[in-house]
Structures are given as C-alpha cells and as structure tokens.
Design an enzyme around this catalytic site. Structure first.
Site, PDB file in Angstrom:
ATOM      1  N   PRO A  56     -15.999  -4.262   2.275  1.00 35.28           N
ATOM      2  CA  PRO A  56     -17.369  -4.670   2.644  1.00 35.28           C
ATOM      3  C   PRO A  56     -18.432  -3.692   2.160  1.00 35.28           C
ATOM      4  O   PRO A  56     -19.616  -4.008   2.200  1.00 35.28           O
ATOM      5  CB  PRO A  56     -17.308  -4.717   4.174  1.00 35.28           C
ATOM      6  CG  PRO A  56     -16.268  -3.705   4.539  1.00 35.28           C
ATOM      7  CD  PRO A  56     -15.224  -3.830   3.458  1.00 35.28           C
ATOM      8  N   GLY A  60     -18.309  -2.502  -0.973  1.00 31.08           N
ATOM      9  CA  GLY A  60     -18.230  -2.541  -2.430  1.00 31.08           C
ATOM     10  C   GLY A  60     -17.351  -1.472  -3.031  1.00 31.08           C
ATOM     11  O   GLY A  60     -17.643  -0.940  -4.096  1.00 31.08           O
ATOM     12  N   TYR A  90       0.838  -1.196   0.000  1.00 24.80           N
ATOM     13  CA  TYR A  90       0.000   0.000   0.000  1.00 24.80           C
ATOM     14  C   TYR A  90       0.878   1.252   0.000  1.00 24.80           C
ATOM     15  O   TYR A  90       1.433   1.639   1.034  1.00 24.80           O
ATOM     16  CB  TYR A  90      -0.933   0.014   1.209  1.00 24.80           C
ATOM     17  CG  TYR A  90      -1.926  -1.132   1.260  1.00 24.80           C
ATOM     18  CD1 TYR A  90      -2.210  -1.901   0.141  1.00 24.80           C
ATOM     19  CD2 TYR A  90      -2.586  -1.444   2.446  1.00 24.80           C
ATOM     20  CE1 TYR A  90      -3.120  -2.943   0.189  1.00 24.80           C
ATOM     21  CE2 TYR A  90      -3.506  -2.482   2.505  1.00 24.80           C
ATOM     22  CZ  TYR A  90      -3.763  -3.229   1.385  1.00 24.80           C
ATOM     23  OH  TYR A  90      -4.669  -4.270   1.451  1.00 24.80           O
TER      24      TYR A  90
END
Length: 327
Positions: free
Chosen positions: A203, A205, A56
């Site tokens: 969670p 989307g 990341y």
C-alpha cells in the site's frame, strides 16, 4: 487500534495489518532480532492481522513468525499463501493443483507451528488449473479443520465469481495504492457484491510512497526492487514528482506521507484492510497510527485530483510476473 470486519467472516482484524515478507527476503539484508521485536510490538499495538506466504524466504518467514506464535497464537489472525514453487535454478512457477496445495498446507502448518491457518490464500490463479478445482481442494482443508477461511490473490473479477460459486471467499489480496489502482474498476465492485474483503498489499508503493527513498542507488544490492520497472532510475525520478505533491498534502494535515497513503485506502471503504510490510519497529508504529486518521471526502477528492495531474511511470512487475496478476 481500530478493527474492521474481514469480508463475510465476522472476524475482527486490525484496520492496519502487517505484511511480513520483508523480514525474510526481497528488501535487502535480514535483521532477525529487529523482526522479532517488530512482531512482538505489533501485538502490543493491537496489530493482529499478520500476512506471510510459504515462498517468502522459501519457508523462512513462516518459521520466523512461529517463534512468536508459540506463545501468542490466540492474539494473531494469521494469513499465509501457497502456490509458488522453486526450480533448481531458483526461478519460480505457479502450481494451483489440488495435490500440491494440500502438500503445501501441511508444510506451512508445520513451519508455523500451528494447528489451523486462519486465512489461506491461493497466491495467484493458475491458468493451467480451473479455479474451481483449486478452490474445491482448498474447501476440503476447511472441512478438515486445517484452514478457517479462504482467500485469493491477484484474481480477476471473473475468477473471483467462479471461485465464490464453489466456496465463500473471505478476502482478496491484491496490490492497491495511490500508485496502483487497476482493481477499482471491476474487481472491487465484484468483491463488495460478494461480501469479500479487500486486503491491499504494497500500500506504500514498495517504499516509493514514503519520504525515505529518494534514489534507487540507495537500495541494498540484493533488494529485488532494483529489477522492477518502476524502480528504474528514470521512471523513479518521474514518480518522485507525484511523491512531492502528496507530501505537501500530508504536511498540511500534520501527518506523514505513508500515513496519508494508508488513510486514503481506509477511506475508500470499510471492507479495505491494508497490510503495509515492515521489519522495523519505527515504521510499524508510524503505519499503525494511520488507523486513527480519518480523511474527509474533500481530502480524498483533493488527493485524487492531485494524482490526476500525473502519469505513473513503469510497471509494477517484470513482463513475466505481470502475466500472473488479475487473471
């Protein structure tokens, strides 16, 4: 905040965790000051389950977390991942080799400024390296005291079983939401059988299961979602019909759509601990409040009956990236 036991570890983690990826890259422009404030507020709210990865921002996110960990390490159950490596052209490939993962762990420990990582995930399953070899090398990190628990991400039921035969697996992190439910058929039952916690990422989307995003043109030009099949305008517009139907259910419960989506996951089992990502305090507070929402069996049934009337449009990743999931 409510807490749940993570898999077979006996560790209590916040029922709603915090995905930290967006603080460093992928979702538009960074805001380091707001990200720092979000991390500090998370701990004040009892959100102690933090998730990052060495890829990341090419290590940047781990360094961002280190600034808070320097004084609040004991308050955080810290998860990070290894495996994705960058080529000179900035493309990525996956490396689950024992030699590389040991090198990656040392680098993560240094960037995070910690002596031990609570939960260390293999970010994917390397199809060129037997999962037994990868997990065997990860287990050595546990023996050395550098890692406490082991996890897998986007692994198939077959790979999970082979991994668990080498060393206990504490958690599986996979995409799981009202939009992505493919792990329900055999992966979740396998994890329950083996005492492995489920940690759903994205969670919400990737922001589609909110009331904030209505047009993909509103995304920052650098936002990686612009390249995802599900966020191409035609597919996105079709999925908005699902979002609208779910918003009606949320409104009846006097909660927000993100809270409904998170509460639905929490209602799917006590071994499920979602990690919605955010770099903003207002979304963190909204997400954390979902831990207080208890949906009834009738609520869950209604949500799923509503979903059954629609077809989710678009894959969640590009064709190449999809080859790395659930293998």
């Amino acid at each position: 905040m409510h807490y749940r036991t993570l898999g077979n570890t006996g560790e209590k983690v916040s029922a709603i965790g915090l995905g930290c990826m967006g603080m460093a890259f992928a979702y538009g422009q960074r805001d380091d000051a707001e990200s720092r404030a979000t991390l500090e507020l998370a701990l004040d709210l009892g959100v102690n389950f933090w998730d990052t990865a060495d890829m990341y921002g090419q290590g940047l996110n781990e360094k961002q977390l280190s600034e808070v960990l320097a004084t609040r390490r004991k308050d955080v159950f810290l998860a990070t991942k290894f495996g994705f490596r960058y080529r000179e052209d900035n493309s990525t490939y996956f490396d689950g080799s024992p030699a590389y993962l040991k090198q990656a762990c040392e680098a993560s420990l240094k960037r995070l400024g910690v002596d031990v990582i609570d939960l260390y995930y293999a970010h994917r399953v390397d199809d060129q390296v037997p999962i037994e070899e990868t997990v065997g090398a990860m287990a050595e990190l546990v023996k050395e005291g550098k890692v406490r628990y082991l996890g897998l991400s986007e692994a198939s039921a077959h790979s999970i079983r082979k991994a668990a035969a080498v060393h206990p697996i504490a958690a599986l992190q996979s995409e799981y939401s009202l939009f992505v439910r493919d792990i329900e058929s055999d992966i979740i039952p396998t994890c329950r059988e083996l005492g492995i916690g489920i940690v759903p990422y994205s969670p919400l989307g990737r922001g589609a299961l909110t009331s904030d995003l209505r047009d993909v043109k509103d995304l920052d030009p650098t936002d990686f979602r612009r390249n995802l099949p599900r966020f191409q305008q035609e597919a996105f517009d079709k999925n908005l019909r699902i979002v609208s139907a779910l918003e009606d259910i949320a409104a009846e419960r006097h909660i927000t759509l993100p809270q409904l989506a998170l509460a639905w996951l929490l209602a799917k089992g006590d071994n499920i601990t979602p990690i919605p990502g955010t770099k903003r305090r207002k979304y963190l507070q909204e997400n954390a409040a979902a831990a207080d929402i208890a949906l009834t069996a009738d609520d869950v049934a209604r949500i799923e009956a509503t979903l059954s009337g629609y077809q989710i449009e678009g894959e969640r990743y590009s064709e190449g990236a999809m080859k790395l999931v659930n293998r």
